[in-house]
Design an enzyme around this catalytic site. Structure first.
Site, PDB file in Angstrom:
ATOM      1  N   ASN A 183      -7.006   1.727  10.278  1.00 39.24           N
ATOM      2  CA  ASN A 183      -5.637   1.941  10.754  1.00 39.24           C
ATOM      3  C   ASN A 183      -5.718   2.063  12.270  1.00 39.24           C
ATOM      4  OD1 ASN A 183      -5.231   2.258   8.033  1.00 39.24           O
ATOM      5  ND2 ASN A 183      -4.577   4.392   8.126  1.00 39.24           N
ATOM      6  N   GLU A 186      -7.009   8.388   6.640  1.00 35.04           N
ATOM      7  CA  GLU A 186      -7.258   8.956   7.966  1.00 35.04           C
ATOM      8  C   GLU A 186      -7.708  10.409   7.957  1.00 35.04           C
ATOM      9  OE1 GLU A 186      -3.718   8.420  10.272  1.00 35.04           O
ATOM     10  OE2 GLU A 186      -3.744   6.252  10.104  1.00 35.04           O
ATOM     11  N   HIS A 210      -2.726  10.864   0.964  1.00 33.15           N
ATOM     12  CA  HIS A 210      -2.120  10.623   2.274  1.00 33.15           C
ATOM     13  C   HIS A 210      -1.402  11.918   2.678  1.00 33.15           C
ATOM     14  CE1 HIS A 210      -0.592   7.237   5.082  1.00 33.15           C
ATOM     15  NE2 HIS A 210      -0.234   8.389   5.649  1.00 33.15           N
ATOM     16  N   TYR A 250      -3.580   1.464  16.241  1.00 35.57           N
ATOM     17  CA  TYR A 250      -2.289   1.270  16.906  1.00 35.57           C
ATOM     18  C   TYR A 250      -2.402   0.981  18.396  1.00 35.57           C
ATOM     19  CZ  TYR A 250      -0.169   2.960  12.617  1.00 35.57           C
ATOM     20  OH  TYR A 250       0.230   3.066  11.311  1.00 35.57           O
ATOM     21  N   ARG A 308       0.857  -1.186   0.000  1.00 32.70           N
ATOM     22  CA  ARG A 308       0.000   0.000   0.000  1.00 32.70           C
ATOM     23  C   ARG A 308       0.890   1.232   0.000  1.00 32.70           C
ATOM     24  NH1 ARG A 308      -2.628   2.881   4.925  1.00 32.70           N
ATOM     25  NH2 ARG A 308      -3.480   4.598   3.701  1.00 32.70           N
ATOM     26  N   GLU A 343      -3.276  -0.331   8.328  1.00 30.63           N
ATOM     27  CA  GLU A 343      -2.069   0.078   9.062  1.00 30.63           C
ATOM     28  C   GLU A 343      -2.123  -0.463  10.471  1.00 30.63           C
ATOM     29  OE1 GLU A 343      -1.076   4.242   9.421  1.00 30.63           O
ATOM     30  OE2 GLU A 343      -1.488   4.594   7.300  1.00 30.63           O
TER      31      GLU A 343
HETATM   32  O1  IFM Z   1       2.997   7.425  10.059  1.00 30.57           O
HETATM   33  C1  IFM Z   1       1.627   7.453  10.264  1.00 30.57           C
HETATM   34  C2  IFM Z   1       0.872   7.302   8.966  1.00 30.57           C
HETATM   35  O2  IFM Z   1       1.233   8.256   8.033  1.00 30.57           O
HETATM   36  C3  IFM Z   1      -0.610   7.449   9.209  1.00 30.57           C
HETATM   37  N1  IFM Z   1      -1.040   6.563  10.261  1.00 30.57           N
HETATM   38  C4  IFM Z   1      -0.295   6.523  11.482  1.00 30.57           C
HETATM   39  C5  IFM Z   1       1.184   6.339  11.189  1.00 30.57           C
HETATM   40  C6  IFM Z   1       1.981   6.315  12.502  1.00 30.57           C
HETATM   41  O3  IFM Z   1       1.770   7.474  13.221  1.00 30.57           O
END
Ligand code: IFM
Length: 444
Positions: free
Chosen positions: A291, A165, A120, A293, A76, A350
């Site tokens: 995405n 995002e 992006h 984390y 991606r 992500e």
């Molecule tokens: O690096 C970023 C990415 O560009 C968008 N999502 C989160 C990642 C980590 O912060």
């Protein structure tokens, strides 16, 4: 050379974005993006910029070789709008377009399926000078850009992702001013939000009309949220957080409207909604990319203006971004959005972690990242086993890169990049991911 079959098998890939890796900020006719301007003003923590970054623009062949070594099914990446349309609209820059064609050709030669993100975050500065996302004309600008890219890559790409995002680029870039273009305030925020939703759906409709076989998706940043205590006040706080961070850019697109009931401040967006816009922002995407984390624990707090909640810190291990590690979130988000009848298919577009990696004798022993990836992939596969139609996982990121306002300190890559020599070193996590993917391939 053919485009790998987008059948229902679960795919493993990795992700990057143009500004974070390409460099070549003014080569071959590229114009400045808002991130070039913002970083050149010294707004980044370490005062860096991504003028060179990983120099992927000149080293993409080596990078595709690495992807093949890692056994990736898919990659991606995003297009730098100012590289292909230096004036934002109008005459395309053939050299810029050619770069993406060659990148796709290299991927296809290795049977790696390209997932192309159109936006992006690197908006052409020339369009920001006209108001950027706060100007409703962005719907036309973005539509034109979509057609140009579709025309350029239609023989090479089937999987399109419209936005990356919206929450992050709009909240940080237009409400809080800590990301490019550094603008602030509710007015900018609500206008940019609504226009991004309109432009997203317009772009998706164009792709659909140009190619009925294209697979069209978009991505959102999401954070699973839990109430601090089992009481109605904290549950309400969690709903508010979820409305803002997660559902604000999903619900209106699938026809549920902006989640104003759960977070009344969102009513302010009504001022920018024109007749028929509620239909204009909807699109029946083939897939949604999540995405994610970390997770959050929240508590009701009336003192915090308009949000009405406060995040609580927990004693959990953290990444170099300070983000708490809690793999149940990725599973719970997939369960939450996978149950939306309007959502057909999901991908994790992500997920990953930054740690303070070091090269020692030519190796990077990043056990913490292996552990993180292992736990999170496991949680994704558990959601799949629970009946959720999730069909892929993209590790963020293929290689260390420019982490926006944080600069180059946080390293998210499966591949280490020495920013002085630009040498790439596959980290232990990269080898682990390779073996994990081949293990699954041998089993299937
Ligand atoms: O690096 C970023 C990415 O560009 C968008 N999502 C989160 C990642 C980590 O912060």
């Amino acid at each position: 050379m053919s485009i790998p079959d987008p059948s229902k098998k679960f795919i493993f890939g990795s992700a990057t974005s143009s500004y974070q890796i390409e460099g070549a900020w003014n080569e071959d006719g590229k114009s400045a993006s808002i991130w070039d301007t913002f970083s050149h003003k010294g707004k980044i923590k370490d005062k860096s910029n991504a003028d060179i970054a990983c120099d992927h623009y000149n080293r993409f062949q080596e990078d595709v070789e690495i992807m093949a070594q890692l056994n990736l099914d898919a990659y991606r990446f995003s297009i730098a709008w100012p590289r292909v349309l230096p004036l934002g609209t109008g005459k395309p820059n053939e050299k810029g377009i050619d770069f993406y064609k060659r990148l796709c050709d290299n991927l296809l030669e290795k049977s790696i399926r390209p997932f192309v993100t159109l936006y992006h975050w690197d908006l052409p500065q020339i369009l920001e000078d006209k108001g950027g996302w706060t100007n409703r004309d962005i719907i036309e600008w973005f539509s034109e850009y979509t057609s140009v890219m579709h025309n350029a890559l239609k023989d090479r790409v089937k999987d399109w992702i419209i936005l990356n995002e919206p929450f992050v680029f709009i909240v940080l870039g237009y409400l809080l001013g800590v990301h490019a273009p550094g603008r602030r305030g509710f007015k900018n925020f609500f206008r940019a939000s609504h226009h991004a939703m309109l432009a997203q759906a317009a772009s998706a409709r164009i792709l659909r009309s140009l190619d009925s076989t294209a697979r069209i998706g978009t991505t959102v940043s999401c954070t699973a949220t839990y109430p601090a205590r089992d009481n109605e006040k904290d549950r309400q706080a969690a709903r508010r957080f979820d409305a803002f961070y997660n559902r604000f850019y999903i619900d209106p697109v699938v026809g549920r409207g902006y989640p104003m009931q759960d977070l009344p401040v969102l009513k302010k967006i009504k001022k920018y909604i024109m007749p028929d816009d509620d239909k204009g922002i909807q699109f029946d995407f083939d897939f949604w990319g999540i995405n994610t984390y970390s997770t959050k624990l929240v508590k009701r707090n009336r003192v915090v203006p308009w949000l009405g909640y406060r995040e609580l810190k927990r004693k959990l291990p953290r990444t170099a971004m300070g983000w708490e590690i809690d793999a149940r979130g990725i599973h719970d988000l997939l369960m939450q959005f996978g149950k939306y009848p309007e959502i057909k298919e999901l991908y994790i577009t992500e997920n990953g972690a930054a740690f303070d990696d070091r090269v020692e004798d030519g190796r990077v022993h990043d056990m913490n990242r292996i552990h993180y990836l292992n736990q999170h992939i496991d949680a994704v596969l558990k959601a799949r086993a629970n009946g959720i139609n999730v069909n892929g996982y993209f590790a963020w990121s293929l290689m260390d890169n420019f982490e926006w306002a944080e600069g180059f300190r946080p390293r998210f890559g499966l591949v280490h990049v020495d920013y002085k020599t630009l040498q790439r070193t596959i980290k232990d996590s990269g080898y682990w991911y390779r073996d994990f993917i081949s293990g699954l391939k041998t089993k299937s």
